[in-house]
Enzyme design. Structure first.
Site, short mmCIF file in Angstrom:
data_model
loop_
_atom_site.label_atom_id
_atom_site.label_comp_id
_atom_site.label_asym_id
_atom_site.label_seq_id
_atom_site.Cartn_x
_atom_site.Cartn_y
_atom_site.Cartn_z
N ARG A 1 24.99 25.69 12.83
CA ARG A 1 26.24 25.93 12.10
C ARG A 1 26.11 25.40 10.67
NH1 ARG A 1 31.46 24.23 15.68
NH2 ARG A 1 32.20 23.73 13.58
N ARG B 1 35.04 18.07 5.47
CA ARG B 1 35.85 18.42 6.65
C ARG B 1 36.69 17.23 7.11
NH1 ARG B 1 31.12 20.42 10.26
NH2 ARG B 1 32.65 20.67 11.93
P1 B4P Z 1 33.41 18.74 18.99
O1 B4P Z 1 34.29 17.74 18.39
O2 B4P Z 1 33.75 19.19 20.38
O3 B4P Z 1 33.37 19.88 17.93
P2 B4P Z 1 34.44 20.99 17.56
O4 B4P Z 1 35.54 21.11 18.55
O5 B4P Z 1 33.61 22.19 17.43
O6 B4P Z 1 35.12 20.51 16.25
P3 B4P Z 1 35.14 21.13 14.80
O7 B4P Z 1 36.37 20.53 14.19
O8 B4P Z 1 33.86 20.84 14.16
O9 B4P Z 1 35.17 22.71 14.91
P4 B4P Z 1 36.19 23.91 14.93
O10 B4P Z 1 35.44 24.95 15.65
O11 B4P Z 1 37.54 23.56 15.47
O12 B4P Z 1 31.89 18.27 19.16
C1 B4P Z 1 31.03 17.98 18.11
C2 B4P Z 1 29.66 17.54 18.66
O13 B4P Z 1 29.77 16.26 19.26
C3 B4P Z 1 29.06 18.44 19.73
O14 B4P Z 1 27.69 18.62 19.48
C4 B4P Z 1 29.25 17.68 21.04
O15 B4P Z 1 28.22 17.94 21.97
C5 B4P Z 1 29.18 16.25 20.56
N1 B4P Z 1 29.97 15.34 21.37
C6 B4P Z 1 31.24 15.55 21.81
N2 B4P Z 1 31.67 14.49 22.51
C7 B4P Z 1 30.66 13.56 22.49
C8 B4P Z 1 30.50 12.25 23.03
N3 B4P Z 1 31.47 11.65 23.74
N4 B4P Z 1 29.34 11.61 22.78
C9 B4P Z 1 28.35 12.19 22.07
N5 B4P Z 1 28.43 13.44 21.55
C10 B4P Z 1 29.58 14.12 21.76
O16 B4P Z 1 36.41 24.32 13.38
C11 B4P Z 1 35.38 24.77 12.54
C12 B4P Z 1 35.96 25.32 11.23
O17 B4P Z 1 36.76 26.50 11.49
C13 B4P Z 1 36.92 24.42 10.45
O18 B4P Z 1 36.25 23.50 9.62
C14 B4P Z 1 37.73 25.46 9.64
O19 B4P Z 1 37.02 25.92 8.52
C15 B4P Z 1 37.89 26.60 10.61
N6 B4P Z 1 39.12 26.55 11.40
C16 B4P Z 1 39.18 26.43 12.77
N7 B4P Z 1 40.46 26.42 13.18
C17 B4P Z 1 41.23 26.50 12.07
C18 B4P Z 1 42.65 26.50 11.86
N8 B4P Z 1 43.52 26.39 12.87
N9 B4P Z 1 43.11 26.60 10.59
C19 B4P Z 1 42.26 26.73 9.56
N10 B4P Z 1 40.91 26.71 9.69
C20 B4P Z 1 40.39 26.61 10.93
#
Ligand code: B4P
Length: 191
Positions: A134, A146
């Site tokens: 990503r 972010r």
């Molecule tokens: P996660 O925290 O699960 O990642 P995410 O849900 O994908 O969060 P993110 O905020 O980055 O993404 P989103 O798709 O919502 O995990 C991160 C990593 O940590 C993974 O590799 C996981 O394996 C690891 N992990 C998790 N728990 C762990 C633990 N306990 N120990 C160790 N490792 C662990 O958003 C992406 C982009 O989309 C945004 O920046 C924005 O541009 C856009 N977007 C999405 N929704 C939007 C909205 N509503 N409005 C406007 N823009 C939006």
């Protein structure tokens, strides 16, 4: 129907935990991040426009995600409720979601907020970059942006939802399994 928001900064485990929780509680998992990445992967006009914004770590326009969520809510039948992951991300999105649910006889029942240290967030996202490819995980400056965007535009939702008694803080540090137990225990109060 019981509807949950899973909330927290980038890397806090929202997506990771949502998949497991949706299965356990028979909820429909709606992730705006996944929906946007699907548009990009499919090469749609919308995806092309949004990919530049997302690669910089900025939020896409409210109306784009609001429309996506509204379309999904109407398509879904036969579940115990919704688990909203990464949506809402602004107070305007929150108000739009409340209206969408209200006109359909539903409401937000609880907001689960994962609390994770800054350094741990950065480490998790850098680790994920190695497998996910990503663009928003690869560059440390984008990760910091972010987190800043989360603090300035998304975190105010906590105050908004606290006033409605929805805020449920959850310790997001530790193993994925430990955090899953904490979240599940919290959600059991509502289902
Ligand atoms: P996660 O925290 O699960 O990642 P995410 O849900 O994908 O969060 P993110 O905020 O980055 O993404 P989103 O798709 O919502 O995990 C991160 C990593 O940590 C993974 O590799 C996981 O394996 C690891 N992990 C998790 N728990 C762990 C633990 N306990 N120990 C160790 N490792 C662990 O958003 C992406 C982009 O989309 C945004 O920046 C924005 O541009 C856009 N977007 C999405 N929704 C939007 C909205 N509503 N409005 C406007 N823009 C939006």
């Amino acid at each position: 129907m019981v509807n949950f928001l899973i909330f927290g900064p980038p890397g806090s485990g929202k997506g990771t935990q949502s998949v497991k929780l949706a299965e356990k509680f028979n909820l429909v998992h709606l992730s705006t991040g996944d929906m946007l990445r699907a548009e990009i992967a499919a090469g749609t006009e919308l995806g092309k426009k949004m990919s530049t914004i997302m690669a910089k770590g900025e939020l896409v326009p409210d109306e784009v995600v609001i429309e996506m969520i509204a379309a999904r809510i109407d398509k879904t039948k036969g579940s115990a409720g919704f688990l909203f992951d990464g949506f809402p991300r602004t107070v305007a999105q929150t108000i739009a979601l409340e209206k969408m649910l209200n006109v359909r006889g539903m409401k937000i029942d609880s907001m689960l907020v994962l609390d994770v240290d800054h350094d741990e967030l950065v480490n998790r996202l850098i680790m994920r970059a190695e497998q996910s490819g990503r663009p928003d995980d690869k560059d440390p400056a984008v990760i910091e942006n972010r987190i800043d965007v989360y603090k300035s535009k998304t975190e105010p939702i906590i105050n908004y939802c606290s006033q409605k008694g929805l805020y449920q803080p959850v310790n997001g540090m530790g193993t994925i399994d430990d955090i899953f137990v904490r979240l599940s225990d919290n959600m059991k109060k509502f289902v």
